[in-house]
Design an enzyme around this catalytic site. Structure first.
Site, PDB file in Angstrom:
ATOM      1  N   GLN A   1      -4.884  -1.381   9.277  1.00 38.22           N
ATOM      2  CA  GLN A   1      -4.791  -2.714   8.676  1.00 38.22           C
ATOM      3  C   GLN A   1      -5.458  -3.752   9.582  1.00 38.22           C
ATOM      4  O   GLN A   1      -5.178  -3.813  10.778  1.00 38.22           O
ATOM      5  CB  GLN A   1      -3.307  -3.071   8.454  1.00 38.22           C
ATOM      6  CG  GLN A   1      -3.089  -4.388   7.749  1.00 38.22           C
ATOM      7  CD  GLN A   1      -3.604  -4.381   6.302  1.00 38.22           C
ATOM      8  OE1 GLN A   1      -3.431  -3.402   5.577  1.00 38.22           O
ATOM      9  NE2 GLN A   1      -4.222  -5.458   5.886  1.00 38.22           N
TER      10      GLN A   1
ATOM     11  N   LYS B   1       0.835  -1.209   0.000  1.00 36.34           N
ATOM     12  CA  LYS B   1       0.000   0.000   0.000  1.00 36.34           C
ATOM     13  C   LYS B   1       0.868   1.256   0.000  1.00 36.34           C
ATOM     14  O   LYS B   1       0.569   2.236  -0.681  1.00 36.34           O
ATOM     15  CB  LYS B   1      -0.964  -0.015   1.202  1.00 36.34           C
ATOM     16  CG  LYS B   1      -2.090  -1.018   1.006  1.00 36.34           C
ATOM     17  CD  LYS B   1      -2.914  -1.293   2.269  1.00 36.34           C
ATOM     18  CE  LYS B   1      -3.888  -2.442   1.981  1.00 36.34           C
ATOM     19  NZ  LYS B   1      -4.678  -2.862   3.128  1.00 36.34           N
TER      20      LYS B   1
ATOM     21  N   ASP C   1     -10.793   3.010   3.291  1.00 39.95           N
ATOM     22  CA  ASP C   1     -11.107   1.580   3.128  1.00 39.95           C
ATOM     23  C   ASP C   1     -12.617   1.393   2.922  1.00 39.95           C
ATOM     24  O   ASP C   1     -13.054   0.344   2.461  1.00 39.95           O
ATOM     25  CB  ASP C   1     -10.692   0.800   4.399  1.00 39.95           C
ATOM     26  CG  ASP C   1      -9.537  -0.173   4.133  1.00 39.95           C
ATOM     27  OD1 ASP C   1      -9.237  -0.432   2.953  1.00 39.95           O
ATOM     28  OD2 ASP C   1      -8.954  -0.658   5.119  1.00 39.95           O
TER      29      ASP C   1
END
Ligand code: NAD
Length: 283
Positions: free
Chosen positions: A97, A53, A120
């Site tokens: 995460q 990422k 997200d």
């Protein structure tokens, strides 16, 4: 019949080029789109994902910071850090995460991220925005699948789309996105009876379960679009999806491979969401 391949790597590359262009334009206006990634603990897969990422972001000109914390970090400390990032105008996107260590309440942690920075798309406000058609961030994996359908010029209106899997991050948002394009949507899951009888009616099948060879050729209508979200390890260690690719490609009209399908699109859509967060903040 041999299906046409929907090449996720190629499409993701096009999207990254677009993101790089829009990022440069924003930077020229003095705004540096920035993503903050938080990793708690030392899960090896999460370490790889977060590294990707960061690299994906910096390669497209986005700023990305990875903050790593020990597995025994307290939830209170994590929430405090997220709130500080929420208040930092230089940070446009925040990603925690998952999975988090067991002593933390993941949903509470996600709900602490400002919806304006929820790149997200896992915040309940993002889910609500998707449900109602309000502006918000769409989860990257289903959003990437929609981009694939768009790329082949597929008109979903009135088509029957079957989504296999009902998770909050893939199956359910996928179904909402398909519905928003006026498809007739069926969601299947572990309690579904006779999956094949349902998938054989589908013009579009999205498999998001995590089970090798879940979808076989006899379960697919000739000419259907088959999107494979699944990620599984075969006995030889190679990555494979939920779809029996070799069999299904002889029946389907379009098919996504694994690897090189939904995976790279998921990564690309995080960049899109981060850039959009910065563009919205700059308005
Ligand atoms: P999950 O475990 O949260 O959900 C799996 C779903 O599959 C559940 O809703 C369950 O009811 C359903 N299911 C289980 N067995 C079934 C069966 N026999 N028939 C029909 N449905 C069944 O998983 P998830 O997080 O949604 O991920 C699903 C898969 O997609 C996994 O393989 C995951 O690794 C993969 N994934 C890939 C990407 C990507 O970028 N390519 C991103 C996210 C998830």
């Amino acid at each position: 019949m041999t299906a046409q391949l929907i090449d996720g790597n190629a499409l993701a590359k096009t999207i990254r080029t677009e993101v790089a262009g829009r990022t440069a334009a924003l930077k020229a206006r003095g705004v540096n789109p920035a993503l903050s990634i938080i990793l708690v603990g030392e899960d090896p897969a999460s370490q790889v994902y977060t590294k990707h990422k960061v690299n994906d972001s910096t390669q497209t000109g986005l700023e990305a910071t990875l903050e790593t914390y020990p597995a025994d970090m307290t939830e209170a400390d994590l929430l405090a850090r997220i709130r500080a990032l929420n208040d930092d105008p230089k940070v446009h996107g925040i990603l925690v995460q998952l999975p988090l260590p067991k002593h933390m309440d993941s949903q509470k942690v996600i709900e602490t991220i400002s919806p304006t920075k929820d790149v997200d798309g896992f915040h309940v406000a993002s889910a609500g925005a998707l449900m109602t058609g309000a502006p918000g961030f769409w989860p990257c994996t289903p959003h990437g699948c929609m981009k694939m359908l768009e790329a082949i010029g597929y008109d979903l209106r009135g088509k029957h789309a079957v989504v296999i899997g009902r998770s909050n991050i893939v199956g359910k948002p996928m179904a909402m996105m398909l519905l928003a394009k006026s498809a007739t949507v069926t969601i299947c899951h572990s309690a579904t009876q006779d999956l094949g009888a349902i998938t054989r009616q589908a013009d579009v099948v999205v498999a998001a379960v995590g089970k090798l060879n879940l979808l076989t050729a006899d379960m697919v209508k000739p000419g259907a679009v088959v999107i494979d979200v699944g990620m599984n390890r075969k006995a030889d260690g190679k990555l494979a999806g939920d779809v029996d690719f070799d069999g299904v490609k002889e029946v389907a009209g379009w098919i996504t491979p694994v690897p090189g399908g939904v995976g790279p699109m998921t990564r690309a859509m995080l960049l899109v969401n981060t850039l959009e967060a910065a563009e919205r903040a700059a308005k």
